[in-house]
Design a protein around this motif. Structure first.
Motif, short mmCIF file in Angstrom:
data_model
loop_
_atom_site.label_atom_id
_atom_site.label_comp_id
_atom_site.label_asym_id
_atom_site.label_seq_id
_atom_site.Cartn_x
_atom_site.Cartn_y
_atom_site.Cartn_z
N LEU A 15 0.82 -1.21 0.00
CA LEU A 15 0.00 0.00 0.00
C LEU A 15 0.86 1.26 0.00
O LEU A 15 0.54 2.25 -0.67
N ILE A 16 1.95 1.26 0.75
CA ILE A 16 2.85 2.42 0.77
C ILE A 16 3.46 2.63 -0.61
O ILE A 16 3.52 3.76 -1.12
N LEU A 17 3.88 1.55 -1.25
CA LEU A 17 4.48 1.65 -2.59
C LEU A 17 3.46 2.17 -3.61
O LEU A 17 3.82 2.87 -4.56
N MET A 18 2.19 1.82 -3.41
CA MET A 18 1.15 2.32 -4.31
C MET A 18 0.78 3.77 -3.98
O MET A 18 0.44 4.55 -4.87
N ALA A 19 0.87 4.13 -2.72
CA ALA A 19 0.44 5.47 -2.30
C ALA A 19 1.41 6.56 -2.75
O ALA A 19 0.98 7.69 -3.01
N ILE A 20 2.69 6.25 -2.86
CA ILE A 20 3.68 7.27 -3.23
C ILE A 20 3.41 7.86 -4.61
O ILE A 20 3.24 9.07 -4.75
N PRO A 21 3.33 7.05 -5.68
CA PRO A 21 3.02 7.63 -6.99
C PRO A 21 1.61 8.20 -7.08
O PRO A 21 1.36 9.18 -7.78
N ALA A 22 0.65 7.58 -6.35
CA ALA A 22 -0.73 8.06 -6.38
C ALA A 22 -0.82 9.46 -5.77
O ALA A 22 -1.49 10.35 -6.32
N THR A 23 -0.15 9.68 -4.65
CA THR A 23 -0.16 10.99 -4.00
C THR A 23 0.49 12.04 -4.88
O THR A 23 -0.02 13.16 -5.03
N SER A 24 1.60 11.68 -5.49
CA SER A 24 2.29 12.62 -6.38
C SER A 24 1.40 13.04 -7.54
O SER A 24 1.33 14.22 -7.90
N THR A 25 0.70 12.08 -8.13
CA THR A 25 -0.19 12.38 -9.26
C THR A 25 -1.38 13.24 -8.83
O THR A 25 -1.76 14.18 -9.52
N LEU A 26 -1.97 12.92 -7.67
CA LEU A 26 -3.11 13.69 -7.18
C LEU A 26 -2.72 15.14 -6.88
O LEU A 26 -3.48 16.07 -7.16
N LEU A 27 -1.54 15.33 -6.31
CA LEU A 27 -1.07 16.69 -6.03
C LEU A 27 -0.89 17.48 -7.33
O LEU A 27 -1.23 18.66 -7.41
N ALA A 28 -0.36 16.81 -8.36
CA ALA A 28 -0.18 17.48 -9.65
C ALA A 28 -1.53 17.84 -10.27
O ALA A 28 -1.69 18.91 -10.87
N MET A 29 -2.52 16.97 -10.13
CA MET A 29 -3.84 17.22 -10.70
C MET A 29 -4.52 18.43 -10.04
O MET A 29 -5.31 19.12 -10.69
N GLU A 30 -4.22 18.69 -8.78
CA GLU A 30 -4.89 19.76 -8.04
C GLU A 30 -4.13 21.08 -8.07
O GLU A 30 -4.62 22.09 -7.57
N ASP A 31 -2.95 21.10 -8.65
CA ASP A 31 -2.12 22.32 -8.64
C ASP A 31 -2.49 23.22 -9.82
O ASP A 31 -1.93 23.11 -10.91
N SER A 32 -3.43 24.13 -9.61
CA SER A 32 -3.87 25.03 -10.68
C SER A 32 -3.19 26.40 -10.61
O SER A 32 -3.62 27.35 -11.26
N SER A 33 -2.12 26.52 -9.83
CA SER A 33 -1.44 27.80 -9.68
C SER A 33 -0.66 28.16 -10.94
O SER A 33 -0.37 27.31 -11.78
N GLU A 34 -0.30 29.45 -11.06
CA GLU A 34 0.53 29.97 -12.15
C GLU A 34 -0.05 29.61 -13.52
O GLU A 34 0.66 29.16 -14.43
N SER A 35 -1.35 29.82 -13.66
CA SER A 35 -2.00 29.52 -14.95
C SER A 35 -1.81 30.68 -15.91
O SER A 35 -1.62 31.83 -15.51
#
Length: 405
Positions: free
Chosen positions: A121-141
């Motif tokens: 689960l930890i190994l799956m959570a690391i890339p999943a968290t990174s991707t989710l953070l990128a999806m939510e970063d709408s700054s500097e548009s």
């Protein structure tokens, strides 16, 4: 005798003879890894697309890669678990003289089957968290667009630009009712698509006028709810020019399936030309409306245009024959404000401002003065209503200004 087929082409024959089942199960598992490895390839073919789309943005590709990573992990876990299970069943069966062991609790086993899933689960959570953070970063548009859903259309407004418009389903009622052949993009075509530049970060501010909608374009990996009274954010940066289609992904009412999304991605120069041309066209339309205030259209002109507007904007609720839907949308044929000579002003006001507490929208912001005048005239004279009333652009403007006719 049973025959099983797998994507990799392995064929396993299971015979009902004693002892034969062991051989055929081994054959099955010998072909299973090749079959599983072939699944992603088969899923991307045009014949049968069962997989996610990789999309045309960096984030959508990351979502796809994450999906495939988790899929392979799940496949590996499945092979390991079922492999051990079937191995234990085959090698510890009663026909071989196996005797069931008698034991109770094992600290070592408990630790193993707790620690191993935790690590996975930890190994799956690391890339999943990174991707989710990128999806939510709408700054500097670079561009901000407000997306507003309403039953059943989308409205787009470009911030810092004098450009906004409604995007409606372009599929005709005749196609929906099987009176004409359906086109290739049936129910996935609009009259005015959203136009975006490639290589620019576009921020979406998503909201709703009435009920919950959901703005979803799979190629961008963007799916965000449009909630009335709230603003949700999403973003995209498109890598390739093209036409990308989506839909409202929330069950928003009876015509939920008639609310498509079409995005055209253009190179920067082409986008700039489109933006400038759209600004000029909208300014000319506003100027034309002002000229219309001093003009009077004939009954024939009003009825012709009114029929077109009614068919695209009103018929889904009130029906082409004006009979409405009992209990949901009132009839316009032979009853109500559309046939009462004393309620011409009220009729115009309802079309322009909508009606509070009902599904009737305000069409004042959506249609031109000419279109508003035409559709009210049409409703007052179609289906045998025959009031003889005509409504001009100046009449609609008077209602917008809060004046009496």
């Amino acid at each position: 005798m049973g025959i099983f087929y797998f994507p990799a082409g392995c064929r396993v024959i299971v015979e009902g003879r004693k002892g034969g089942i062991l051989v055929t199960i081994r054959q099955l598992f010998s072909g299973l890894p090749a079959a599983l490895m072939a699944l992603p390839v088969a899923a991307e073919t045009e014949i049968m697309r069962l997989n996610m789309t990789p999309g045309v943005t960096e984030v959508s590709q990351r979502v796809y890669d994450l999906h495939m990573t988790i899929l392979y992990i799940c496949i590996a876990i499945g092979i390991a678990v079922f492999g051990v299970m079937f191995w234990a069943i085959i090698h510890h069966r009663k026909s071989k003289g196996a005797v069931a062991a008698s034991f109770h609790e094992s600290t070592k086993v408990e630790i193993i089957w707790t620690v191993i899933p935790f690590i996975i689960l930890i190994l799956m959570a690391i890339p999943a968290t990174s991707t989710l953070l990128a999806m939510e970063d709408s700054s500097e548009s670079d561009i901000t667009i407000q997306v507003t859903g309403s039953q059943w259309k989308w409205h787009y407004r470009y911030f810092d630009e004098d450009v906004e418009f409604y995007s409606l389903l372009a599929t005709t009622i005749a196609q929906i009712e099987n009176k004409r052949d359906k086109r290739d993009n049936y129910l996935l075509e609009v009259d005015r698509p959203l136009v975006l530049p490639v290589g620019q970060k576009v921020r979406f501010l998503i909201t709703s006028q009435d009920v919950i909608h959901s703005w979803w374009v799979p190629d961008f990996a963007v799916k965000k709810d449009a909630n009335p009274g709230f603003i949700n954010e999403a973003w995209t940066r498109i890598d390739k020019p093209g036409i990308y289609r989506g839909q409202c992904a929330e069950l928003c009412g009876k015509d939920h399936g008639f609310m498509p999304i079409v995005v055209i991605a253009k190179e920067q120069d082409d986008y700039n030309q489109w933006l400038q041309a759209t600004k000029v066209a909208q300014q000319q339309a506003r100027e034309e409306e002002q000229r219309l205030l001093a003009m009077e259209m004939s009954m024939d002109e009003l009825m012709s245009l009114g029929e077109q507007v009614y068919g695209t904007r009103c018929a889904m609720c009130h029906q082409l024959n004006g009979e409405g839907l009992p209990g949901a949308f009132p009839a316009l044929a032979g009853q109500g404000v559309s046939v009462d000579p004393a309620k011409k002003l009220e009729h115009i006001s309802i079309v322009v401002h909508g009606q509070s507490g009902t599904a009737m929208q305000a069409f004042g912001p959506q249609l031109s003065l000419k279109e508003l005048a035409a559709v009210v005239t049409y409703e007052r004279n179609a289906w045998g209503n025959n009031t003889g009333d005509t409504v001009q652009a100046a009449d609609v403007q008077a209602v917008l200004d809060g004046q009496e006719l």
